[in-house]
Write an enzyme that holds these catalytic residues in place. Sequence first.
Site, PDB file in Angstrom:
ATOM      1  CE  LYS A   5      -3.997   1.935   0.254  1.00  0.00           C
ATOM      2  NZ  LYS A   5      -5.021   1.765  -0.638  1.00  0.00           N
ATOM      3  CG  ASP A  23      -6.595  -0.936  -2.218  1.00  0.00           C
ATOM      4  OD1 ASP A  23      -5.454  -0.906  -2.830  1.00  0.00           O
ATOM      5  OD2 ASP A  23      -6.992   0.221  -1.870  1.00  0.00           O
TER       6      ASP A  23
END
Length: 473
Positions: free
Chosen positions: A237, A338
């Site tokens: 991320k 994600d």
Amino acid sequence: MYDKITPPTTGAKITFKNGEPVVPENPIIPFIQGDGTGIDIWPATEKVLNAAVAKAYKGTRKISWFRVYAGDEACDLYGTYQYLPQDTLTAIEEYGVAIKGPLTTPVGGGIRSLNVALRQIFDLYTCVRPCRYYAGTPSPHKTPEKLDVIIYRENTEDIYLGIEWKQGSEIGDRLIKFLNEELIPATPEHGKKQIPLDAGIGIKPISKTGSQRLVRRAIKHALLLPKNKQQVTLVHKGNIMKYTEGAFRDWGYELATTEFRQETVTERESWILGNKEKNANLSLEENARMIDPGFDSLTPEKKAQIVKEVETVLNTIWESHGNGKWKEKIMVNDRIADSIFQQIQTRPDEYSILATMNLNGDYLSDAAAAIVGGLGMGPGANIGDSCAIFEATHGTAPKHAGLDKINPGSVILSGVMMLEFMGWQEAADLVKKGLGDAIANSQVTYDLARLMEPPVKPLKCSEFADAIIKHFG
Ligand SMILES: NC(=O)C1=CN([C@@H]2O[C@H](COP(=O)(O)OP(=O)(O)OC[C@H]3O[C@@H](n4cnc5c(N)ncnc54)[C@H](OP(=O)(O)O)[C@@H]3O)[C@@H](O)[C@H]2O)C=CC1
Ligand SMILES: O=C(O)CCC(=O)C(=O)O
Ligand SMILES: [Mg+2]
């Protein structure tokens, strides 16, 4: 040497040479039964592994199991709060390879994770969790057979290092004050940000050494896979956590393109090379425009940087990787965390090895296991340079404990990983065949039985172990 346990009288130690196990014919292997459903799963696992070794090697090889204690049963034997006794640590260190059932970790307070502690104490920096589909396994997913990934999860750092301060604690408050009054104002990029005074604080260290030793193992594993699976995806991320997760990505690429330069190509390099292969007269700038869709709106400095990237790639690896040679190399790419959760569902066959940091890998392993049949089908291994502990992805599932009901598949398959690690492939293959054939014949525990159409009568945990053994053939 030991306080309350005694090693088996027969058998020998597994030792490690250059990070590889040296395995005698009769190894002594410590096991922790585990809390909760460990009481059901471990006897089933031991029975299956013993039967496979006996059938494969007809008495020439045998495991001498050495029971050691952790969690609740350790407190019963060693006394209050003795969750991880020294005897257990000494045994695992001495015998090198161990296998365990799940151990409880309270949320919010109480002891820190014994599972995480074992990984840190023995520096088991690689958590390997394969997610592959066994034919006939029911799944909520339409095409579970398309998922065949191996999660390589960094296992010792990230927020799992466990350096946190409770909200309102004296040191926590001092730290917030120090950050708010001195460190944040001294860092212009943080502007006027402030940490809320009533926050709990946790530290997320991601090191270059930790990241690169994990990626190194992931690439080495990719080298052993069939050509179409030779890919390592760095999961991060890094758009949000630039100096931890973003750095993990950068260090991963750096390692791939230095230590494994001849064996790897990055996704961006493959685009640059592919563009030139399609049009030999392409200018550097045109090539840069093709690899970066937003090129024209970039600042001149950023444009120059990308043109330089194209030039460097063509100057340094055109000879070794150009004219399609890059297609024979291990592809190293990266995906935002994600996004990878949806990618493993929508484009599962595009992925192979997923290299992750600790927290992302924890989340991703349960999600990927769900696609191929659930947590009853999620094995794992924690591997370091001189020790390995095999354990399932799932936890203690306390509501099912002691009912002889739970699926022992994950710990049995963790045992398969252990046999393969030891080089006992014939025994490992027997277990995989037995488990695969049991499932194909709808002989399954409650978790899979409830998903089958039409529904089937579930086997007990112990009956599933017997079915696996019957299907050895
Ligand atoms: N390495 C380890 O030892 C780990 C330990 N833990 C610890 O375990 C404890 C319980 O955690 P929890 O959050 O309940 O997660 P669990 O993984 O223990 O269980 C959650 C649910 O997953 C399903 N499940 C788990 N194991 C199996 C299995 N073998 N076969 C079939 N289904 C299974 C069950 O679903 P259903 O009821 O719907 O059938 C179960 O209720 C916590 O203390 C946690 O910290 C957690 C993860 C790893
Ligand atoms: O140690 C724990 O309690 C949880 C660990 C966990 O979820 C994991 O390693 O997958
Ligand atoms: Mg987990």
